[in-house]
Write a protein that holds these residues in place. Structure first.
Motif, mmCIF file in Angstrom:
data_model
loop_
_atom_site.group_PDB
_atom_site.id
_atom_site.type_symbol
_atom_site.label_atom_id
_atom_site.label_comp_id
_atom_site.label_asym_id
_atom_site.label_seq_id
_atom_site.Cartn_x
_atom_site.Cartn_y
_atom_site.Cartn_z
ATOM 1 N N VAL A 150 -6.934 3.581 -5.186
ATOM 2 C CA VAL A 150 -5.620 3.958 -5.697
ATOM 3 C C VAL A 150 -4.569 3.036 -5.086
ATOM 4 O O VAL A 150 -4.766 2.473 -4.018
ATOM 5 C CB VAL A 150 -5.272 5.433 -5.380
ATOM 6 N N ALA A 151 -3.467 2.860 -5.795
ATOM 7 C CA ALA A 151 -2.384 2.003 -5.334
ATOM 8 C C ALA A 151 -1.057 2.721 -5.551
ATOM 9 O O ALA A 151 -1.022 3.845 -6.066
ATOM 10 C CB ALA A 151 -2.409 0.684 -6.112
ATOM 11 N N ARG A 185 -12.568 6.346 -5.976
ATOM 12 C CA ARG A 185 -11.891 5.297 -6.743
ATOM 13 C C ARG A 185 -10.698 4.782 -5.955
ATOM 14 O O ARG A 185 -9.980 5.556 -5.324
ATOM 15 C CB ARG A 185 -11.350 5.862 -8.056
ATOM 16 N N GLU A 214 1.766 11.830 -7.036
ATOM 17 C CA GLU A 214 1.964 10.392 -7.196
ATOM 18 C C GLU A 214 1.975 9.737 -5.821
ATOM 19 O O GLU A 214 2.531 10.279 -4.876
ATOM 20 C CB GLU A 214 3.288 10.117 -7.915
ATOM 21 N N LEU A 268 -7.596 10.728 -12.166
ATOM 22 C CA LEU A 268 -6.795 9.565 -11.792
ATOM 23 C C LEU A 268 -6.270 9.007 -13.104
ATOM 24 O O LEU A 268 -7.027 8.455 -13.899
ATOM 25 C CB LEU A 268 -7.641 8.543 -11.049
ATOM 26 N N GLY A 269 -4.968 9.215 -13.343
ATOM 27 C CA GLY A 269 -4.409 8.922 -14.660
ATOM 28 C C GLY A 269 -4.972 9.945 -15.631
ATOM 29 O O GLY A 269 -4.836 11.139 -15.435
ATOM 30 N N THR A 312 -8.667 -0.555 1.470
ATOM 31 C CA THR A 312 -7.871 0.029 0.386
ATOM 32 C C THR A 312 -7.881 1.553 0.488
ATOM 33 O O THR A 312 -8.737 2.137 1.139
ATOM 34 C CB THR A 312 -8.425 -0.413 -0.989
ATOM 35 N N GLN A 355 3.351 6.897 -3.431
ATOM 36 C CA GLN A 355 4.558 6.086 -3.350
ATOM 37 C C GLN A 355 4.603 5.345 -2.041
ATOM 38 O O GLN A 355 3.898 5.637 -1.100
ATOM 39 C CB GLN A 355 5.801 6.976 -3.497
ATOM 40 N N SER A 394 -0.007 5.293 -8.558
ATOM 41 C CA SER A 394 -1.149 6.012 -9.120
ATOM 42 C C SER A 394 -0.809 7.486 -9.255
ATOM 43 O O SER A 394 -0.196 8.082 -8.374
ATOM 44 C CB SER A 394 -2.384 5.864 -8.231
ATOM 45 N N VAL A 395 -1.231 8.080 -10.368
ATOM 46 C CA VAL A 395 -0.976 9.493 -10.633
ATOM 47 C C VAL A 395 -2.300 10.238 -10.563
ATOM 48 O O VAL A 395 -3.256 9.882 -11.246
ATOM 49 C CB VAL A 395 -0.317 9.684 -12.016
ATOM 50 N N ILE A 396 -2.335 11.270 -9.720
ATOM 51 C CA ILE A 396 -3.529 12.083 -9.535
ATOM 52 C C ILE A 396 -3.199 13.491 -10.021
ATOM 53 O O ILE A 396 -2.174 14.051 -9.635
ATOM 54 C CB ILE A 396 -3.946 12.113 -8.052
ATOM 55 N N ASP A 410 0.831 -1.199 0.000
ATOM 56 C CA ASP A 410 0.000 0.000 0.000
ATOM 57 C C ASP A 410 0.866 1.251 0.000
ATOM 58 O O ASP A 410 1.967 1.263 0.540
ATOM 59 C CB ASP A 410 -0.908 0.013 1.232
#
Length: 163
Positions: free
Chosen positions: A146-147, A144, A160, A135-136, A121, A162, A150-152, A68
């Motif tokens: 995210v992991a 939504r 991002e 998101l992307g 999550t 990390q 993921s780019v917001i 995560d």
């Protein structure tokens, strides 16, 4: 009217004019230099400190899985290079001073988006912003997941997630 009353009225008007000038200077100074961004110390989430036991009786910590995300990193925009830890209670992003990540971006709303942990999550949600949260390349309209990686995008700022 007496001279004393007239002089007091003139003095009051002069004081009011100077207060008005100082307030204008304060607003201009804020617009020129932006909002002061101060790092807040991260609070420890006590809800993850409880220990449970596996079937064989060994203690195991509950909480987020190692894959995560643990922090937000601003990769592009006015605050590029800024990093802050994610909080399970929610990380608020926007232009308002009460936000965890205060953006200096003309296309961000006061309370633009929130990233929070829903128990299983991490999710990102748009808080009714004018220009949207992406998101992307997809504009999100509901929370939504995210992991890591993921780019917001919020306005001109790219964030991002990390480890």
């Amino acid at each position: 009217m007496s001279e004393l009353t007239l002089m007091l009225m003139r003095l009051g008007l002069l004081i009011a004019l100077w207060l008005f000038v100082f307030s204008i200077v304060g607003v201009l100074r804020g617009d020129l230099y932006g909002t002061a961004v101060r790092a807040r110390p991260a609070r420890r989430d006590r809800s993850k400190d409880t220990q449970t036991k596996d079937k064989d009786g060994t203690p195991k910590r509950s909480g987020t899985a190692p894959q995560d995300p643990t922090k937000l990193v601003v990769t592009d925009g006015a605050l590029a290079g800024t990093s802050l830890p994610l909080r399970s209670s929610g990380t608020l992003i926007g232009r308002a001073a009460e936000c965890t990540l205060v953006l200096d971006d003309d296309y961000a709303s006061g309370r633009h988006a929130r990233i929070s942990y829903d128990g299983s999550t991490w999710v990102v949600e748009d808080l009714g912003s004018t220009n949207g949260t992406f998101l992307g390349a997809t504009r999100i309209t509901e929370p939504r997941p995210v992991a890591v990686g993921s780019v917001i995008r919020i306005g001109r700022t790219i964030i991002e997630l990390q480890r």
